[in-house]
Design an enzyme around this catalytic site. Structure first.
Site, PDB file in Angstrom:
ATOM      1  N   SER A  68      29.098 -29.359  54.298  1.00  0.00           N
ATOM      2  CA  SER A  68      29.274 -30.640  54.977  1.00  0.00           C
ATOM      3  C   SER A  68      28.111 -30.886  55.938  1.00  0.00           C
ATOM      4  O   SER A  68      27.619 -32.008  56.078  1.00  0.00           O
ATOM      5  CB  SER A  68      30.559 -30.635  55.809  1.00  0.00           C
ATOM      6  OG  SER A  68      31.665 -30.977  55.013  1.00  0.00           O
ATOM      7  N   LYS A  86      40.149 -31.831  63.765  1.00  0.00           N
ATOM      8  CA  LYS A  86      40.965 -31.910  62.546  1.00  0.00           C
ATOM      9  C   LYS A  86      41.809 -33.157  62.604  1.00  0.00           C
ATOM     10  O   LYS A  86      42.189 -33.621  63.692  1.00  0.00           O
ATOM     11  CB  LYS A  86      41.883 -30.691  62.439  1.00  0.00           C
ATOM     12  CG  LYS A  86      42.350 -30.411  61.042  1.00  0.00           C
ATOM     13  CD  LYS A  86      41.228 -29.790  60.235  1.00  0.00           C
ATOM     14  CE  LYS A  86      41.649 -29.075  59.013  1.00  0.00           C
ATOM     15  NZ  LYS A  86      40.618 -28.118  58.600  1.00  0.00           N
ATOM     16  N   HIS A  98      31.642 -28.943  72.816  1.00  0.00           N
ATOM     17  CA  HIS A  98      30.507 -28.161  73.347  1.00  0.00           C
ATOM     18  C   HIS A  98      29.260 -28.423  72.510  1.00  0.00           C
ATOM     19  O   HIS A  98      28.144 -28.240  72.972  1.00  0.00           O
ATOM     20  CB  HIS A  98      30.834 -26.661  73.389  1.00  0.00           C
ATOM     21  CG  HIS A  98      30.804 -25.986  72.056  1.00  0.00           C
ATOM     22  ND1 HIS A  98      31.783 -26.172  71.116  1.00  0.00           N
ATOM     23  CD2 HIS A  98      29.889 -25.153  71.491  1.00  0.00           C
ATOM     24  CE1 HIS A  98      31.468 -25.472  70.027  1.00  0.00           C
ATOM     25  NE2 HIS A  98      30.345 -24.847  70.239  1.00  0.00           N
ATOM     26  N   LYS A 149      33.766 -31.847  64.150  1.00  0.00           N
ATOM     27  CA  LYS A 149      33.809 -31.802  62.679  1.00  0.00           C
ATOM     28  C   LYS A 149      35.086 -31.143  62.198  1.00  0.00           C
ATOM     29  O   LYS A 149      35.540 -30.158  62.762  1.00  0.00           O
ATOM     30  CB  LYS A 149      32.601 -30.982  62.200  1.00  0.00           C
ATOM     31  CG  LYS A 149      32.373 -31.016  60.721  1.00  0.00           C
ATOM     32  CD  LYS A 149      31.557 -32.217  60.309  1.00  0.00           C
ATOM     33  CE  LYS A 149      31.511 -32.390  58.811  1.00  0.00           C
ATOM     34  NZ  LYS A 149      32.766 -32.958  58.263  1.00  0.00           N
ATOM     35  N   LYS A 175      34.983 -21.474  63.546  1.00  0.00           N
ATOM     36  CA  LYS A 175      34.355 -21.383  62.232  1.00  0.00           C
ATOM     37  C   LYS A 175      32.894 -21.861  62.300  1.00  0.00           C
ATOM     38  O   LYS A 175      31.987 -21.185  61.859  1.00  0.00           O
ATOM     39  CB  LYS A 175      35.156 -22.293  61.299  1.00  0.00           C
ATOM     40  CG  LYS A 175      34.864 -22.189  59.860  1.00  0.00           C
ATOM     41  CD  LYS A 175      35.655 -23.224  59.055  1.00  0.00           C
ATOM     42  CE  LYS A 175      37.155 -23.124  59.182  1.00  0.00           C
ATOM     43  NZ  LYS A 175      37.880 -23.900  58.161  1.00  0.00           N
TER      44      LYS A 175
HETATM   45  N1  GLU Z   1      38.559 -28.991  55.699  1.00  0.00           N
HETATM   46  C1  GLU Z   1      37.537 -27.994  55.573  1.00  0.00           C
HETATM   47  C2  GLU Z   1      37.796 -26.844  56.506  1.00  0.00           C
HETATM   48  O1  GLU Z   1      38.915 -26.608  56.911  1.00  0.00           O
HETATM   49  C3  GLU Z   1      36.141 -28.577  55.701  1.00  0.00           C
HETATM   50  C4  GLU Z   1      35.840 -29.245  56.970  1.00  0.00           C
HETATM   51  C5  GLU Z   1      34.501 -29.988  56.974  1.00  0.00           C
HETATM   52  O2  GLU Z   1      33.778 -29.932  56.007  1.00  0.00           O
HETATM   53  O3  GLU Z   1      34.224 -30.629  57.991  1.00  0.00           O
HETATM   54  O4  GLU Z   1      36.934 -26.070  56.811  1.00  0.00           O
END
Ligand code: GLU
Length: 468
Positions: free
Chosen positions: A359, A103, A62, A67, A91
């Site tokens: 990030s 992920k 979306h 990420k 998140k």
């Molecule tokens: N692995 C981290 C998380 O679960 C960071 C992910 C990121 O920075 O893209 O939020």
């Protein structure tokens, strides 16, 4: 027993009841859009060929790019990666980071591989992602997660850049890189610091603290941290530096307990030299790590893997606040126990968003090709110098050397990153707490966080005109 992805769906459904969105739209938000399962061969140091199982899941486009981190763990499976990708979407929405969730996971135990093997596996995984167009600064941007760090991110960006010669924004294909490879100052400690900012904000709320039988503020709070990886280490560090007492730190080989407080750096060095937390100075060693979670404390911070607190051990947890630094450390059964027992759970999907927030700053830095603070630092410093000198002339008083240093300082990259992170975590906490205040029937912070996320993602679909 629910699978991890089913747990996420369950929490989503519970929160969706409090919203008015079209059923089809809610289904679309919940679904994992693209799932890439791969198997590739890697020749190990002893000449053996091992077939590696790996995944990349893009939960939502979306907003693009997608990420989310990449984890290396022997427990990696599709359900887990789907659950973690979904959490990333929610998140990012809560903290207003304009990405969809994703992920990745490679099913290996990094402790069983040499550095050279890990490099080969990481580079090959990256090449697989490039082949299928599953990576790129505008497509999908991985980052560190459990079992990975700066080193792996450096291998990823190097592999990507060599497969895409001339791509000017190549550095933005992955975040969590070393500074020399396009990383940003402050990314390493970001998740732990974000957890600290989020918990601190909750602890400022007098009403909430009164209900829990706690005083306001962080000072003097007794903390247990599970996990001394990057996230756990930095959680322990920031709580300790701000006056809390870290009474126990649990790792896989056992836990270290000291009522007077543990210094995380000293414990880290001790484990590095001896291979275990056993015999750490002035402390008791608890061989069964999970027992440490049940010790008396004010705040319990699970900062390792999912499902560590379930229906079995939740009734024995004595903490008043559970701050989820890991992704999915509680099962839905544990959640129910805590709601009934009046224990406050500060949920993962916003509390550990500090990592992805920084990030985002790193990605912006990569796209702009300039370090934060480069343009304005000297200008601010000379302007502040003039203002202070003028004030001294007008008042006839002289600022102390300490005050002068503080006032004249122009922001460095680290100052701006920490400030942006603090602002993000404070706003997100307040937003979620307001949702709870507006509707007292919302049972817990997790549901409020999901409502916040669902509303934001739903809005971006409706604004596209796809859904009513
Ligand atoms: N692995 C981290 C998380 O679960 C960071 C992910 C990121 O920075 O893209 O939020």
């Amino acid at each position: 027993m629910y699978s991890f992805f089913e747990s996420v769906e369950r929490s989503f459904n519970k929160a969706a009841e409090y919203t008015k969105w079209d059923k089809g739209l809610l289904e679309q938000i919940k679904a994992c859009n693209s799932i890439y399962t791969m198997r590739f061969p890697v020749k190990m140091d002893d000449g053996r060929i091992e077939v590696i199982e790996a995944y990349r899941v893009q939960h939502s486009q979306h907003k693009t790019p997608c990420k989310g981190g990449i984890r290396f763990s022997g427990e990696v499976n599709q359900d887990e990666v789907m659950a973690l990708a979904s959490l990333m979407t929610y998140k990012c929405a809560i903290v207003n980071v304009p990405f969809g969730g994703a992920k990745g996971g490679i099913k290996i135990n990094p402790r069983n591989h040499s550095t050279y093997e890990l490099e080969k596996i990481t580079r090959r995984y990256t090449a697989e992602l490039v082949k299928k167009n599953f990576i790129g600064p505008g497509i999908d941007v991985p980052a560190p997660d459990y079992g990975t760090g700066e080193r792996e991110m450096a291998w990823i960006v190097d592999t990507y850049a060599s497969l895409k010669p001339g791509e000017i924004d190549a550095a933005g294909c992955v975040t969590g890189k070393p500074i020399s490879q396009g990383g940003v100052h402050g990314r390493k400690e970001a998740t732990g610091l974000g957890v600290f900012f989020g918990v601190r904000e909750v602890c400022k709320n007098a009403n909430t603290m009164k209900k829990l039988g706690l005083t306001t503020g962080i000072e003097g709070k007794r903390i247990i941290v599970q996990g001394l990886g990057n996230v756990g280490y930095h959680c322990a560090k920031f709580f300790r530096e701000n006056g809390a007492i870290v009474i126990a730190i649990a790792e896989y080989e056992g836990a270290v307990y000291n009522e007077n407080g543990i210094n995380e750096e000293e414990l880290f060095q001790h484990r590095k030299t001896t291979g275990s937390g056993n015999n750490f100075k002035d402390s008791t060693f608890i061989p069964k790590s999970s027992d440490a979670l049940e010790l008396d404390c004010d705040i319990l911070i699970p900062a390792a893997l999912e499902n560590v607190i379930d229906g079995n051990n939740a009734p024995r947890i004595k903490a008043k606040i559970v701050a989820e630094a890991a992704n999915g450390p509680l099962t839905p059964e544990a959640d129910e126990v805590f709601v009934n027992r009046g224990i406050l759970v500060i949920p993962d999907m916003y509390l550990n968003a500090g990592g992805v927030t920084v990030s985002y700053f790193e990605w912006l830095k990569n796209l702009s090709h300039v370090r934060y603070g480069r343009l304005e630092k000297r200008f601010t410093e000379s302007m502040n110098h003039h203002i202070l000198t003028e004030l001294e002339l007008l008042t006839g008083k002289e600022a102390s050397a300490k005050a002068r240093k503080l006032i004249e300082h122009g922001a460095d990259e680290i100052d701006l990153v920490h400030s942006g992170l603090e602002e993000t975590m404070i706003s997100a906490t307040q937003e979620i707490m307001e949702i709870m205040q507006e509707n007292p029937t919302i049972p817990d912070m997790r549901t409020a966080a999901y409502i916040c996320a669902i509303n934001k993602v739903a809005l971006s679909y409706t604004e596209l005109g796809i859904f009513p």
